[in-house]
Design an enzyme around this catalytic site. Structure first.
Site, PDB file in Angstrom:
ATOM      1  N   GLU A 117       0.801  -1.229   0.000  1.00 51.68           N
ATOM      2  CA  GLU A 117       0.000   0.000   0.000  1.00 51.68           C
ATOM      3  C   GLU A 117       0.832   1.276   0.000  1.00 51.68           C
ATOM      4  OE1 GLU A 117      -3.075   0.276  -0.493  1.00 51.68           O
ATOM      5  OE2 GLU A 117      -3.783  -1.764  -0.226  1.00 51.68           O
ATOM      6  N   SER A 129     -51.727 -11.798 -18.485  1.00 59.74           N
ATOM      7  CA  SER A 129     -52.807 -10.835 -18.750  1.00 59.74           C
ATOM      8  C   SER A 129     -52.728  -9.560 -17.925  1.00 59.74           C
ATOM      9  CB  SER A 129     -54.165 -11.496 -18.515  1.00 59.74           C
ATOM     10  OG  SER A 129     -54.508 -12.310 -19.602  1.00 59.74           O
TER      11      SER A 129
END
Length: 730
Positions: A61, A343
């Site tokens: 890091e 439907s």
């Protein structure tokens, strides 16, 4: 500029640096319903953090961590050169480990906040942190704060989650894996993506060699060990369950999706305020998973997806993405779009547009006569395989007759119907076709939101779950849905009035959903198996069953069916098609108890008339009926020019008092749905189909839900058929 930006930087405290980075979620009443990560973290002091882990973190890091004062000009120049040349050269990003800690402690991780001002403030605060805390303390804060995936924060907790060991018992390759995870916890998850996790772990080992904290031989020995070696099969530090966790599972998953869509990350200490009605959510969950409602489910594999929205503002109040399964680890069926809505499409694609654009009255004559799609030999049929001749639009909708719906859509035209659906928030990757008039590939969330527009008089509100987000720096963003006129109040009222009959008429298809005394309206939907599969299931069976209903206070849409509907005993029997209606009835009756029960008021431009003992409605100025299939259609007393895809209709001088109805034209279609819509009389047997129940009785809750949908049911377009020609039905 740096000085100006730095002067307005927020305060940073020891509490902010050492606290967990969990995100808290609140319901509509402001009560915490979930905390992601905070309940999992075991804080570890610097003296108990192994030296090897510290070396691994610093090496990957921030190699110059012990040499800079919070900001590293050399590091920034190296990163800039790397970006320009396109070569990493082993270099890292410009932010130091201290700056990363500041970002995690104070600032939002939303992409929209990656500004020059934010970077300047981040750098200034990093310098301040370095002045007040030792390097050892800063490293301690960082190692305890970072997100490690799977709802876990901090490397001590991660060691217990991934290896069931504390930090002081880890090996070099295990240290390297943990040190590399914070950059992308999801991508470097060794369970899910071992290849990427291995590459990242080896990158850490190489950085440690370059930083001269391990030898090449030590690194090589560590690389020779599988990244999945010693991974735990049980997780002692998995995200702990809260009282509400099982209820909010589906809602929380969709909230996190919405949060990510807004550019936020859940590991940034946010406060997320949702629209969740916890009482409604608990009721929906219990109805789906319990027996107190009296609903008999055919098996644990029988699934559902349901969404409850407030029709007056678009707030999603509750959501259920499945039953007998944890949705957080799989498909949220409430928002899936891989199943045909049957439907339930008719009000929003056929009859709504007919009223909006053609000014159909509720008593408009429509033909229920033999119909074949143009250019094919595919016929449209109804559940009873019968024809009723010429009937009214109201009767066709109430009884869910398919042929009149398709003929009506043909008259409206698919382009205008598509426009109407777009106004209801629906867009499709491919053009819609006639068969979509009896089946759309939409989610329960989309369906509930579209029917909500009928409820509120014609305004569409995009459904949303998050109403407010507060960042760690106190900045708050509020969210709401801007209403948009989707249809006229007349259209909304007339569709609503007809949909009442679906639940109240003796021949209505949704009478099993009716809540006594409640002003409500709704629509059923079922889909039938394709012709090439119909012989493998009972002829009256269905693949999907829907119900979508609403009051003036709520709109609730429900899908029911099986994830893998082509597996043995995965069909829906006629009595089981009413389960969606029963769920609606149980939930709607509960949540409506303390709400005003008011009926819809007729708009001023809607005129009531009596036809055959039935109160019918038409839009003022259009007192007759519109004939089929003519560019210059005739009404009683008026000639109506259908014109182009426009909501306006031109009225010319009266011609006669008679209406004419010509034969319906046909439209080219390569696929044709076979239809099925049983009339629900509300008195059907709730018992499960015997063959389905017996074979599924021992099925596990998650046995059939590892994939989103069965591969055979994924549509490649928006038409009423999928890639295998499976036909959808009302």
């Amino acid at each position: 500029m740096f000085t100006f930006y730095a002067s307005s930087a927020p305060q940073i405290t020891r509490s902010a640096l050492s606290s967990d980075n969990s995100t808290k979620f609140y319901d509509a009443n402001g009560h915490v319903i979930s905390r992601l990560g905070s309940q999992n973290r075991d804080y570890v002091k610097s003296k108990k953090i192994p030296k090897t882990l510290k070396q691994a973190v610093v090496s990957i890091e921030d190699r110059r961590f012990y040499k800079h004062g919070g900001v590293d000009p050399i590091r920034i120049m190296g990163a800039a050169i790397s970006n320009v040349t396109g070569s990493s050269l082993g270099l890292q990003g410009g932010s130091t480990l201290t700056q990363q800690l500041v970002k995690l402690s104070v600032f939002s991780t939303a992409a929209s906040d990656r500004t020059l001002k934010r970077k300047a403030q981040e750098a200034w605060l990093a310098i301040k942190v370095e002045r007040h805390y030792s390097k050892s303390q800063i490293l301690e804060f960082y190692i305890n704060k970072v997100y490690m995936g799977n709802g876990v924060y901090g490397m001590q907790t991660a060691a217990e989650f991934y290896y069931n060991k504390t930090l002081d018992h880890l090996t070099l390759p295990e240290f390297a894996m943990l040190a590399g995870m914070p950059q992308s916890p999801t991508l470097y998850n060794p369970y899910k993506y071992p290849k990427y996790a291995t590459e990242r772990r080896n990158e850490v080992l190489n950085a440690m060699v370059k930083n001269k904290v391990i030898t090449e031989q030590q690194a090589q020995n560590a690389k020779n060990i599988s990244v999945q070696r010693n991974l735990s099969k049980t997780h002692a530090k998995a995200k702990t369950s809260e009282k509400t966790s099982k209820y909010i599972d589906s809602y929380l998953k969709q909230t996190i999706e919405e949060l990510h869509d807004k550019g936020y990350k859940t590991n940034s200490g946010l406060k997320v305020y949702t629209n969740l009605d916890l009482n409604a959510q608990k009721k929906l969950y219990n109805v789906a998973n319990g027996t107190s409602s009296g609903i008999v489910y055919p098996s644990n594999r029988f699934q559902l997806g349901a969404t409850l929205v407030n029709p007056n503002n678009g707030k999603v109040l509750a959501m259920q993405g499945g039953r007998k399964i944890k949705v957080a680890f799989g498909l949220n069926r409430a928002v899936q779009t891989g199943r045909s809505s049957g439907s339930t499409a008719k009000p929003i694609m056929d009859y709504g547009p007919a009223i909006q654009y053609l000014k159909y009255p509720t008593y408009q004559p429509v033909k229920d006569t033999p119909y074949t799609y143009a250019g094919s030999d595919k016929s449209v049929m109804d559940f009873d395989n019968k024809y009723q001749g010429t009937i009214t639009m109201r009767k066709a909708l109430v009884e869910s007759r398919n042929i009149p719906a398709i003929r009506t859509l043909e008259n409206v035209g698919v382009p205008r119907a598509t426009k109407f659906l777009k106004n209801l928030g629906m867009s499709f990757s491919k053009p819609l076709e006639l068969q979509n008039g009896i089946g759309l590939y939409i989610s329960s969330e989309q369906l509930a939101a579209s029917y909500a527009a009928f409820s509120n008089g014609g305004t569409y509100y995009k459904p949303y779950l998050i109403r407010k987000v507060t960042q760690v720096n106190g900045v708050t963003h509020k969210y709401h849905s801007q209403g948009k006129r989707a249809m006229s109040p007349a259209t909304a009222f007339m569709i609503t009035n007809m949909l009442k009959g679906v639940m109240t008429d003796s021949n209505g298809s949704g009478t099993a959903a009716k809540v006594s005394g409640l002003f409500e309206a709704g629509k059923t939907g079922t889909t039938q198996y394709p012709d090439d599969y119909i012989n493998q299931v009972p002829s009256d069976s269905s693949m999907d069953s829907w119900f979508s209903g609403f009051t003036k206070n709520y709109s609730l849409a429900i899908w029911t069916g099986y994830d893998h509907q082509f597996k043995a005993n995965s069909y829906i029997s006629p009595t089981e098609t009413t389960i969606a209606q029963q769920i609606y009835k149980s939930v709607m009756s509960y949540i409506s108890q303390d709400k005003p029960n008011t009926d819809w008021t007729k708009p001023d431009d809607v005129v009531a008339t009596t036809r055959g003992g039935q109160t019918e409605y038409y839009v003022a100025g259009y007192p007759g009926t519109v004939a089929d299939n003519s560019s210059s259609q005739t009404t009683s007393g008026y000639t109506v020019d259908r014109g182009s895809d426009s909501s306006n209709t031109t009225v010319t001088q009266p011609r006669s008092n008679e209406s004419s109805e010509r034969s319906d034209r046909t439209t080219e279609s390569s696929e044709t749905p076979t239809t099925q819509e049983p009339s629900g009389d509300g008195s059907g047997n709730d018992n499960a189909n015997s063959s389905s129940a017996s074979s599924d009785s021992s099925a596990g809750g998650s046995s059939d839900t590892s994939n989103n949908t069965d591969n055979n049911t994924t549509p490649d377009n928006n038409a009423g058929t999928d890639t295998n020609g499976n036909q959808t039905n009302p």
